[in-house]
Structures are given as structure tokens and as C-alpha cells.
Design an enzyme around this catalytic site. Structure first.
Site, PDB file in Angstrom:
ATOM      1  N   SER A   1      42.945  38.897  37.244  1.00 21.34           N
ATOM      2  CA  SER A   1      42.826  38.842  38.650  1.00 21.34           C
ATOM      3  C   SER A   1      44.161  38.389  39.290  1.00 21.34           C
ATOM      4  O   SER A   1      44.495  38.356  40.617  1.00 21.34           O
ATOM      5  CB  SER A   1      42.009  37.434  38.792  1.00 21.34           C
ATOM      6  OG  SER A   1      42.388  36.407  38.423  1.00 21.34           O
TER       7      SER A   1
ATOM      8  N   LYS B   1      50.026  32.281  43.182  1.00 19.32           N
ATOM      9  CA  LYS B   1      48.784  32.843  43.343  1.00 19.32           C
ATOM     10  C   LYS B   1      47.717  32.077  44.226  1.00 19.32           C
ATOM     11  O   LYS B   1      48.053  30.829  44.506  1.00 19.32           O
ATOM     12  CB  LYS B   1      47.931  33.118  42.083  1.00 19.32           C
ATOM     13  CG  LYS B   1      46.717  33.701  41.796  1.00 19.32           C
ATOM     14  CD  LYS B   1      46.136  33.925  40.492  1.00 19.32           C
ATOM     15  CE  LYS B   1      44.989  34.279  40.417  1.00 19.32           C
ATOM     16  NZ  LYS B   1      44.401  34.486  39.029  1.00 19.32           N
TER      17      LYS B   1
ATOM     18  N   SER C   1      43.784  37.096  33.040  1.00 17.02           N
ATOM     19  CA  SER C   1      44.067  37.249  34.574  1.00 17.02           C
ATOM     20  C   SER C   1      45.485  37.196  34.632  1.00 17.02           C
ATOM     21  O   SER C   1      45.975  37.634  35.746  1.00 17.02           O
ATOM     22  CB  SER C   1      43.425  36.202  35.275  1.00 17.02           C
ATOM     23  OG  SER C   1      42.032  36.727  35.607  1.00 17.02           O
TER      24      SER C   1
END
Ligand SMILES: [Mg+2]
Ligand SMILES: [Zn+2]
Lengths: 474, 475, 94
Positions: free
Chosen positions: B151, B76, B175
Site C-alpha cells: 500500500s 505516507k 506494504s
């Protein structure tokens, strides 16, 4: 109208740890910018604080020396504000549960001893430094960023500029004594903000102002005096004091209201969850206590009892740890505490005062200093020669053995009777009238001959031998 | 080949049936084919191939290689990778190249994993849709008109679309689990403190947790084991024992007590989610599990707590982006203050700004006790509620999300509807324990639906065993 | 109900600015969020302790041992502007 001044201090002191408070970067004063930096102390994204045990230990040490209570659980908060020297836009500090609570320091005042209460001592990180660029703009250096600080917050117990100065001097000496800080104001390792308010006798506290940018003790003194006058004038002319932060301009000798930023006061303190609270066991506190040296009062008492020194002398000797340590070293090498004390009290202290720097630096070492004293005690050199030797050792050569030095400087006392007799005989010949005076019992005339012999030997003649010779020849 | 699971590809690499270079190239080809998903902010192609060749060579020479040797993974874009751009999908960090590796990255590299790319995400991990990304939304691999969730949308879409064998994400209020559920992947939020946060660009320090996204439960346990462990650089890091997470293939739900928060089932749920959750609970019941419906009244306050504390911490954490040390600096400023205002105003997206405002509101003078402290106290109540629940049951099961993925072009997107995505996941972050989202079925539109298995703090072993058993029973 | 003035004040505190149109949007979103977070008041938290992290023992803290810092080049690598080994900022007016 007479007002009483009410003064409180916030003293920031950088701790002498090896590393910074939240990272393993070196904690050192360095002129090359951004040399002692890493992601943590530059506030890079993703970097996290790892608390330095020694910083907590030193804060506890300061707390113990200032008679504080040590919190069994201490916590961390963030103080949020934007400024380029603060890389994360928050300072990790302590608000709700600082390391030390309460406490006091006793100082001597005109009206006798007075306890100045300490509200608390907390740990926090120092900010970086801003430098003016010659091409315009400001340069930011984070070497100092993340250096551990303790903030010592007093109660408003001080009542004059003089008293404040005494307190600060004592505090600095104490912090140096316990070895937690260098307390170098010119390098910024000791900084102080002053709160001043006025009140009438028997009335509650007035509105206070806070003064910043006080770069020396002298500045503190001047700023307080200025502020007391300023507030007195305002009150006397029917005005009101505004609670504000003022910036001291030492060159102009006055303070200015710092442009009030609307949000400057809203620091939005909240818990720093990147750091867990820290438990301080009574056992740990006990261990820290054991590392405390004898504090000035106790040490002076020891000198009085063990070495039979006068109270006053003991107090002077112990006022600065550098001097007290030097004295101890000397006593260990040369068993004449009284003589050592006398020399330190006079010659050494005079030299220190001549070269007043924030840090007491002794260019002589105990080994050679005591050797010199011993040479004097053993009559190898006389008093004037000892003083000459001391001057030389202090200013030029502290490393060479004094025995060699006295040869080199030709300071060895002349005790050789034959040599002195020849000199004296010649003087007597040239001064028949004075010789008669001596024979007639004139004591003053004896001193004349001693003086003449000293002059002829450049002060090296052994006065005792000279006296005996005068008796013998006249 | 890119469709293999992590363990499968590692097996093939070990047996030298496949080279790492082939594995990497296969993923790179697939990345190229799936560009429309917009799952990645950066593809580390050249370096990945170079690294793969090195690992192949070492293996050929018979040298020892790590447990992930040669396996390409996605990280990420809020996890610092030295020398590889890390942007948090924000204009603020468009040109930011970290000068150090996050601890989790170090751990992956130590096992000879290959970092294939950096995953798109909601800007600074704020969001549950990946719509707030400066580089645009991530599309759901199952239906490109739908969001990937967020996210960690890019990480989850990457795994789901076989762009890599596993990915790392970060989970602050859901997330990892929420986008994993939307994309049909397995997503884990480990116990707070068991995976170092060092190098994770902070959103909300109290809740942020890095975790893996994988194709199945076994891979998830494997990855969790690798990235977990005490780290002296993170003072919050857990200092106790880290048990082996090796899956117990014999695990049975017999006599296991499964708690189900009544209030969650009562919440207005999507009919598909409701049906699938019911069906899977019945399945577990058939396997001998004891399903206990329990009332957990404070859980519905997790979202407000998350909002207050999370935004407050975010507001403070994002203060450092001021245009001085790194990141975006506006070109037209008059003075320092103006530079701050312009850089931050231009560098941050709308959602980020809103959260900073909410955070500073909750922290500002006069509001602190009413909002921040109040939320901290409710946090205590939520933790207590979980503690009490785990006295009565071994695991808690909920749907991962109240609805399957929603459309990218929502006609009307009011704040409220986006915030409710986290309603089942955020309580776990507030309490700090572990949870996993496992694929549980599909909606009538063919969109994945996930089941969340919540374990007590440090209960990962049981969580993975149960999740694995569930996965197997479903097949 | 949060007013525009309050929002302006907080945005100033946050070093973020909005034009009038944005402010109105922010206000309505802010209100929605406040509606959500104000629900916390439904719970009685009398006598409840705020959550803190479990404490560390002072003995568990980092030892005071120096480790090498990062090369200055790297420290400054991402800086928008630097000069003489330092980050550069506009002149700071006190
Ligand atoms: Mg302070
Ligand atoms: Zn550092």
C-alpha cells in the site's frame, strides 16, 4: 405458586485515579464538555492506549478487599459496538483473564451471615456522556470517556431486593473504605445492572432478565421488586420469561423491554493487541495489600478491644470510613472514647441522617468537636449548652474555636454561687408555697426550683451548684 | 540535485554547498514534472520552503541543527502530521487534519527534516497495488502503465522518481517491501515494536509497522535508526536496547548461513523473478555464503492468517469512522443509525468494506474459534518455524514478490491474484521480525525486481550489513 | 459457502449497506477469501497456544500523573458538527 428469586449483580465503579485509564488526561467530574480530552480518549485515528498502573493497583485492592484471587497474568479484550458515547466503537475491557477471580463478601441477613460470591472483577474504560441539546439532537462529551472502571460481577447468590440492598450498601462502604472509588451514584461513579430470575424450590435456575438504568439504590430495590412480581405473574399465568434487557423507568415505576437490536448481543470480543498482557507479581500484590486500611470488621474488633466499646457501637462507627476516621481523629485528640462514641452515635449520626446525601460530609472538624466535648466534660458548659453549641458548629460555624463561640453565644455555665443565690432567693420569695413543700421533703418541688433557675439563666446554670444552693437555702 | 541519496544531500547541506531551500525547490520542481505518477496526495510546498529557509538561516548562524537538517522527505498519508492533511487516501478522511504528530514525525522534525508531502497509498493501507486509493492509482516510475505496488505505493514511487530523498511507509503484510520492490527502491520493515505506532492510523494493530523507503541501504539504516526507539505512548513499544545501525563496510558473507525456504522457490514464480533470485543466490554463494535450502511448511499459511487476524483487527480499528467525531458524514440521514450506515457506506471504498466484512465475519458469534483463534494458533506455528529456521541460519532470503509490477488495467482482476503479492512478505509480519527489500535486478520488460532479506527479531544490524554488502557486490 | 443472508447480517453488524448488485459481487469475493482462509484447517493446531504479545510487568506501566489535555478547539476541530463544546449527533433513540 411461590418462587425463589435469584439475583446477580454487575456493579460498575469508577476508580479515583488521577488520570484516565489509557491516557494522562485528568480523571475528574466536569460539567464543561470535552475539557479533559486528548487524542487517546476521543479515539482519534492513530492514538494508542497507555495503561495506568494505578488503575490496575486499585482493581487489585478491590479484589483483595473482596477476598478475590489476583490473576498473575491479566489480558485485555475489545468489546465492539457502535454508540456515540464510545469513541473508538469498541470498549477496551477484559473477558478471558480479568485482574481478579473468585472472591466473596459476607453480609448480615435475617437468617444470619451470608456469603455472596464474586465471580470476577475486571478493569475497563468508561464511555462518554450524552446530553440532550436544546436545539434537538444529542451532544457528546468525552470527559468521562476513558475513566477507569472496575466491573464487579457477582454470582447469583442474592435472593431478595432487601438482601441486594444490604449487599450494595456494604459494597459501597467497602469500596469507599479502601479508597478506590467515591461511589457517587448521582454522578454515575457507581452503576449497577441487575439480573433476576425465578425458580421453584429444588429446581434449576430459570431464564433471567437484565435490568439497566438503575440510578439509585432505591431504584435497584424497586426494580427488583417489580421484576420479581412481573416474572411471578407471567409464570403463574403459564407464560415464559424471555431473556432480554429491560430498562427501568424510575418515575413510572416500571421497566420496559429494550428494543432488541439484532446484533446488539454480538460484541465480537477479541484480544486488544494494542495492550500487552500484564504480569502481576506476588510481590506487587503484597505491596498493594499493605496499602489496605483495616477493613470494617477488623476495625470494629479493635474498637471493642482497645476502647471497650460495645460491639454494636463499634459496628456503627466503622460502617463508614468517614465516620471511623473521624472517631480515630477525635480519640487521638481527646482521651475519652466512650464520650466521643456516644456523641457520634447519637448527635452526629442524627445530623448525618437529617442531611442524607450519598457522601457523608462532616461540617465539623475533630479538633473543635473534641474541644467542645472537653468544655462539657470540664463543666464549662452544661449538657443543653453543649447541644446548642454542637448545632451551631454543625450548621453555622465550624471554624471558630468553641471557647470563643461559647462566649459569643453566651453559653458559659453559671457556677458562680453568689449570682445563682440571688436568682434563687428571688424565686423562693415569689413561690413561698413551693418553698414550704421543699422544706417538707417534697422532691418534686426541688425539681421545680431547678427548672425555674434554668429558665431564668437560659439553661446556663450549673445544675449541681443550683441543687446545693436549694439544700442550703431551704 | 534531487537524484542524490539522502546521505549525499545531507553531506552537501552540511558543507553548505547546497542550501536546504535549493534542495526543497529542486524536489518541488521534480514533483511538478512527475505529477502524472499521482504519487502525492498533498504537497506541503509553502511550509517546506519556509522551513528550509529557517534551517538555512540557523545553519548560517552556526547553530546546532539535527541529523536530517534541511532534507525534504515524504510521509505516507496514514501517518498523522499536525496541521497537514492526512487522508489515508480515503473519502472518509478527505478533510481530516490531525491535531497531533505521530511519534515518527516528531522524531524526524526533531532532526530538522522537512516534510515535503503526503504520499498516496491504498485506501487505509489495504492493498498491494495502490489501485484502491480514493485519489487514484500511483503509476510506476519505471513504466507508467504499471502499478507502483502498495500500500505504500506513493512513498516508494516518490523515492524511486526522486521526488524526495527518503520516505516513510507502513508495512502490515508487505506494504513497504512489495512496492519498494516494484519501484526499485530499498524498503524496510523493522522488527515489530521497535518503531512507535503512535500516530499511525491503524490497519491491523498486530502487524502494522512504520519503516523507511530510501534510495540505498545505507540511507535505510540511517532512517531506521532515527525513527526507532522506545515510546511510552505505545505500550507495545520495545523497551530493550537499540543497537547502533551504523553500516559495517567490512561485512563479508563468508561463512554466513543463508536460509532459503524451499517452498517459496517451488511456488509458481515469474521466470524473471526466479532467474534473478537464483542468480543473486549464486552470487552470495560465490562470496562465501552457505546457502541452505530449508523447508518452512507453515509459511504458505501466512496469507490466510494475515487475512483473518488482519481483517478482524481492521474491522475493529475502522469502527471509529462513524461520522461523529471526524471524517466524512453523509448529508442525508434519517437518524443516528442511518447516519452510521450512510457515512460508512459512502465514505469507505469497496476493498475496505470487503475487509471489514471479512473481519467481522471472523469475529462474529460462532466463528471466533474456527477462524480467529485458529489463525492465532497458526501464527504461533509460523513464529516457531522462523525461530527454528534462525537456529540453522543467520538470515533468510526470498524474492520480495512472486512477480514484478503488474499492469494498472488488469483485464481480469480476481481477488486471488492480488492477494498473492504478499505471499513472501506477510510471513515476516506474522512472525514480527525484520526484513528489507533490496533491488536485485530487472525483468525482461525493464521492471525492477527485489530481493528480501529477513532477519531474526531485533536482527536489524546484521540485516543492514548484509543488505549493504549485497548492494555493493551487485554493483 | 456464505449465503447472501449471512453477508447481509455481517454488513449490518459492520454498519455498511450494499445494494443487490454489490451484494452479489461481495459474495463472490467473500467466497474466494473464505477458500483461502479455510486452508487453515489443513494444519493441526491441537495443543498450540494462540499468539499473545509478550507481557509487561505491572511495574512498567504508566505512572498516574496528569498531563495537560488538548485544547477543546483542537478536540472538535475535525467534527462534522459541534455545539456548545460538544460533538453533535442525531437524537439517540433507545
Ligand atoms: Mg462492562
Ligand atoms: Zn485523554
Amino acid at each position: 405458586m411461590i418462587y425463589l428469586a435469584v439475583i446477580g449483580l454487575e456493579v460498575h465503579t469508577e476508580l479515583k485515579t488521577n488520570t484516565k485509564i489509557f491516557c494522562s488526561c485528568k480523571n475528574e467530574f466536569n460539567l464543561e464538555p470535552n475539557i479533559n480530552c486528548c487524542p487517546v480518549c476521543v479515539g482519534m485515528p492513530g492514538a494508542l492506549p497507555a495503561l495506568n498502573k494505578k488503575a490496575v493497583e486499585y482493581a487489585i485492592k478491590a479484589g483483595l478487599a473482596l477476598n478475590c484471587e489476583i490473576n498473575t497474568l491479566t489480558r485485555w479484550e475489545r468489546k465492539n459496538y457502535f454508540y456515540p458515547d464510545l469513541p473508538k466503537a469498541y470498549q477496551v475491557s477484559q473477558a478471558e483473564a480479568p485482574v481478579c477471580l473468585g472472591g466473596y463478601m459476607e453480609i448480615e441477613t435475617q437468617n444470619g451471615p451470608k456469603k455472596i460470591r464474586i465471580n470476577h472483577i475486571h478493569l475497563e474504560e468508561d464511555a462518554g456522556k450524552l446530553i440532550h441539546s436544546e436545539y434537538g439532537g444529542s451532544l457528546v462529551d468525552y470527559n468521562r470517556g476513558g475513566v477507569p472502571l472496575i466491573e464487579i460481577v457477582t454470582e447469583p447468590d442474592l435472593s431478595s431486593a432487601d438482601e441486594t440492598l444490604v449487599f450494595l450498601e456494604n459494597l459501597r462502604a467497602l469500596l469507599k473504605y479502601i479508597g478506590v472509588s467515591d461511589c457517587r451514584m448521582e454522578q454515575g461513579s457507581l452503576r449497577c445492572d441487575v439480573n433476576v430470575s425465578l425458580r421453584k424450590e429444588g429446581e434449576p435456575l430459570g431464564i433471567r432478565t437484565e435490568m439497566k438504568n438503575l440510578a439509585s439504590f432505591k431504584a435497584v430495590h424497586r426494580a427488583i421488586t417489580y421484576e420479581i412480581n412481573r416474572q411471578t405473574e407471567i409464570l403463574n399465568s403459564g407464560g415464559e420469561i424471555i431473556q432480554e434487557t429491560r430498562r427501568w423507568d424510575d418515575q413510572k415505576g416500571r421497566s420496559y423491554s429494550m428494543r432488541a437490536k439484532e446484533d446488539a448481543q454480538d460484541y465480537r470480543y477479541f484480544p486488544e493487541t494494542d495492550l500487552p498482557p500484564v504480569k502481576i507479581s506476588s510481590e506487587f500484590v503484597r505491596q498493594v495489600k499493605e496499602t489496605l486500611p483495616l477493613l470494617p470488621k477488623e476495625r470494629a474488633q479493635k474498637y471493642v478491644e482497645e476502647y471497650n466499646l460495645p460491639q454494636y457501637d463499634a459496628q456503627i462507627l466503622t460502617s463508614e470510613i468517614t465516620i471511623a476516621d473521624f472517631f480515630d481523629e477525635c480519640v487521638a485528640l481527646f482521651d475519652n472514647p466512650k464520650m466521643i462514641s456516644n456523641w457520634i452515635m447519637t448527635d452526629v449520626m442524627r445530623k448525618i441522617k437529617e442531611h442524607q446525601t450519598e457522601d457523608i460530609v462532616l461540617p465539623i472538624n475533630a479538633k473543635n468537636f473534641t474541644k467542645m466535648l472537653k468544655l462539657h466534660q470540664d463543666n464549662v458548659i452544661n449538657q443543653p449548652a453543649a447541644k446548642t453549641l454542637f448545632e451551631h458548629m454543625w450548621h453555622q460555624d465550624s471554624k471558630t474555636d468553641p471557647e470563643q463561640l461559647i462566649q459569643k453565644l453566651n453559653l458559659v455555665q453559671i457556677s458562680d454561687e453568689g449570682e445563682l443565690e440571688n436568682i434563687l432567693k428571688e424565686i423562693i420569695q415569689n413561690n413561698p408555697a413551693a418553698a414550704d413543700d421543699v422544706r417538707g421533703g417534697n422532691k418534686k418541688a426541688i425539681a421545680f426550683f431547678v427548672g425555674q433557675v434554668m429558665k431564668a439563666t437560659k439553661g446556663k446554670a450549673n445544675p449541681k451548684t443550683v441543687n446545693e444552693l436549694i439544700q442550703k437555702l431551704l | 540535485m534531487h537524484k542524490k541519496t539522502l546521505k549525499e544531500i545531507i553531506g552537501l547541506l552540511e558543507k553548505k554547498e547546497v542550501s536546504s531551500e535549493e534542495a526543497v525547490k529542486s524536489c518541488l520542481d521534480n514533483i511538478e514534472k512527475n505529477k502524472h505518477l499521482n504519487a502525492l496526495n498533498y504537497v506541503n510546498a509553502d511550509n517546506a520552503i519556509k522551513q528550509a529557509r529557517e534551517i538555512d538561516a540557523r545553519r548560517a548562524r552556526g547553530e546546532r541543527v539535527g541529523a536530517l537538517a534541511g532534507a525534504p522527505l515524504i510521509i505516507k498519508d496514514n501517518i498523522c502530521t499536525e496541521g497537514i492533511p492526512t487522508t489515508c487516501s480515503s473519502k472518509m478522511l478527505q478533510n481530516f487534519i490531525p491535531v497531533y504528530n505521530a511519534t515518527v514525525v516528531e522524531k524526524l522534525l526533531a532532526e530538522d527534516a522537512i516534510i515535503l508531502g503526503k504520499a498516496n497509498m491504498d485506501e487505509f493501507a489495504m492493498g498491494s497495488s495502490n489501485l484502491s486509493s480514493y485519489t487514484g492509482p500511483v503509476r510506476n516510475p519505471y513504466n507508467n502503465d504499471y502499478v507502483s505496488g502498495g500500500s505504500s505505493g506513493g512513498s516508494c514511487a516518490s523515492v524511486s522518481a526522486n521526488l524526495a530523498y527518503a520516505a516513510l511507509g507502513s508495512d502490515t503484510g508487505g506494504s513497504i517491501r512489495q512496492p519498494a520492490s516494484f519501484c526499485g527502491a530499498v524498503g524496510v520493515k523493522p522488527t515489530y515494536g521497535t518503531v512507535s505506532r503512535h500516530g499511525l492510523i491503524a490497519l491491523s494493530s498486530s502487524f502494522d509497522q512504520i519503516g523507511p523507503i530510501t534510495k540505498n541501504v545505507e540511507d535505510a539504516a540511517f532512517m531506521t535508526q532515527i525513527i526507532s526507539g522506545y515510546d511510552e505512548r505505545d505500550n507495545i513499544s520495545y523497551r530493550g536496547e537499540y543497537p547502533s545501525l551504523e553500516i559495517d563496510h567490512e561485512f563479508s558473507f563468508k561463512d554466513k548461513k543463508i536460509g532459503v525456504p524451499k517452498e517459496f522457490l517451488d511456488l509458481l514464480l515469474d521466470q524473471d523473478v526466479k532467474a534473478i533470485t537464483r542468480k543473486q543466490l549464486d552470487l552470495l554463494s560465490d562470496e562465501g555464503a552457505q546457502i541452505i535450502e530449508m523447508s518452512m511448511k507453515t509459511l504458505e499459511y501466512a496469507i490466510p492468517v494475515y487475512y483473518v487476524l488482519g481483517c478482524a483487527e481492521a474491522a475493529s480499528n475502522l469502527g471509529r469512522f462513524d461520522g461523529i467525531k471526524y471524517g466524512y458524514r453523509s448529508q442525508d440521514f434519517e437518524d443516528l443509525i442511518d447516519l452510521y450506515f450512510k457515512s460508512r457506506t459512502q465514505g469507505f471504498g469497496k476493498d475496505v468494506k470487503l475487509r471489514i466484512l471479512v473481519g467481522n465475519f471472523a469475529l462474529s458469534k460462532g466463528n471466533f474459534d474456527a477462524y480467529f483463534k485458529k489463525a492465532q494458533k497458526v501464527q504461533t506455528l509460523i513464529k516457531q518455524e522462523f525461530d527454528q529456521a534462525f537456529e540453522k541460519c543467520d538470515l533468510i532470503i526470498t524474492p520480495t514478490t512472486p512477480t514484478p509490477a503488474f499492469k494498472i488495467n488488469l483485464d481480469q482482476e480476481d481477488a486471488q491474484s492480488r492477494y498473492i503479492c504478499d505471499v513472501f512478505t506477510a510471513p515476516v509480519n506474522i512472525a514480527g521480525n525484520a526484513a528489507i527489500s533490496v533491488p536485485a535486478g530487472a525483468s525482461s520488460k525493464g521492471l525492477p525486481i527485489g530481493l528480501q532479506i529477513i532477519a531474526p527479531s531485533l536482527g536489524e544490524k546484521l540485516m543492514f550489513d548484509a543488505a549493504y554488502a549485497f548492494e555493493r557486490i551487485r554493483q | 459457502m456464505i449465503t447472501l443472508d449471512e453477508i447481509k447480517k455481517i454488513s449490518k453488524l459492520s454498519r455498511i449497506e450494499f445494494d443487490d448488485q454489490e451484494l452479489k459481487e461481495i459474495q463472490s469475493e467473500f467466497r474466494a477469501i473464505l477458500n483461502t482462509i479455510d486452508r487453515l484447517n489443513e494444519l493441526d493446531t491441537e495443543g498450540v497456544e494462540p499468539t499473545y504479545r509478550p507481557p509487561l510487568d505491572v511495574e512498567e506501566l504508566r505512572e498516574d500523573i496528569v498531563k495537560p489535555s488538548l485544547d477543546r478547539e483542537k478536540i472538535l476541530q475535525n467534527a462534522p458538527e459541534h455545539e456548545d463544546g460538544a460533538f453533535k449527533a442525531p437524537t439517540i433513540v433507545e
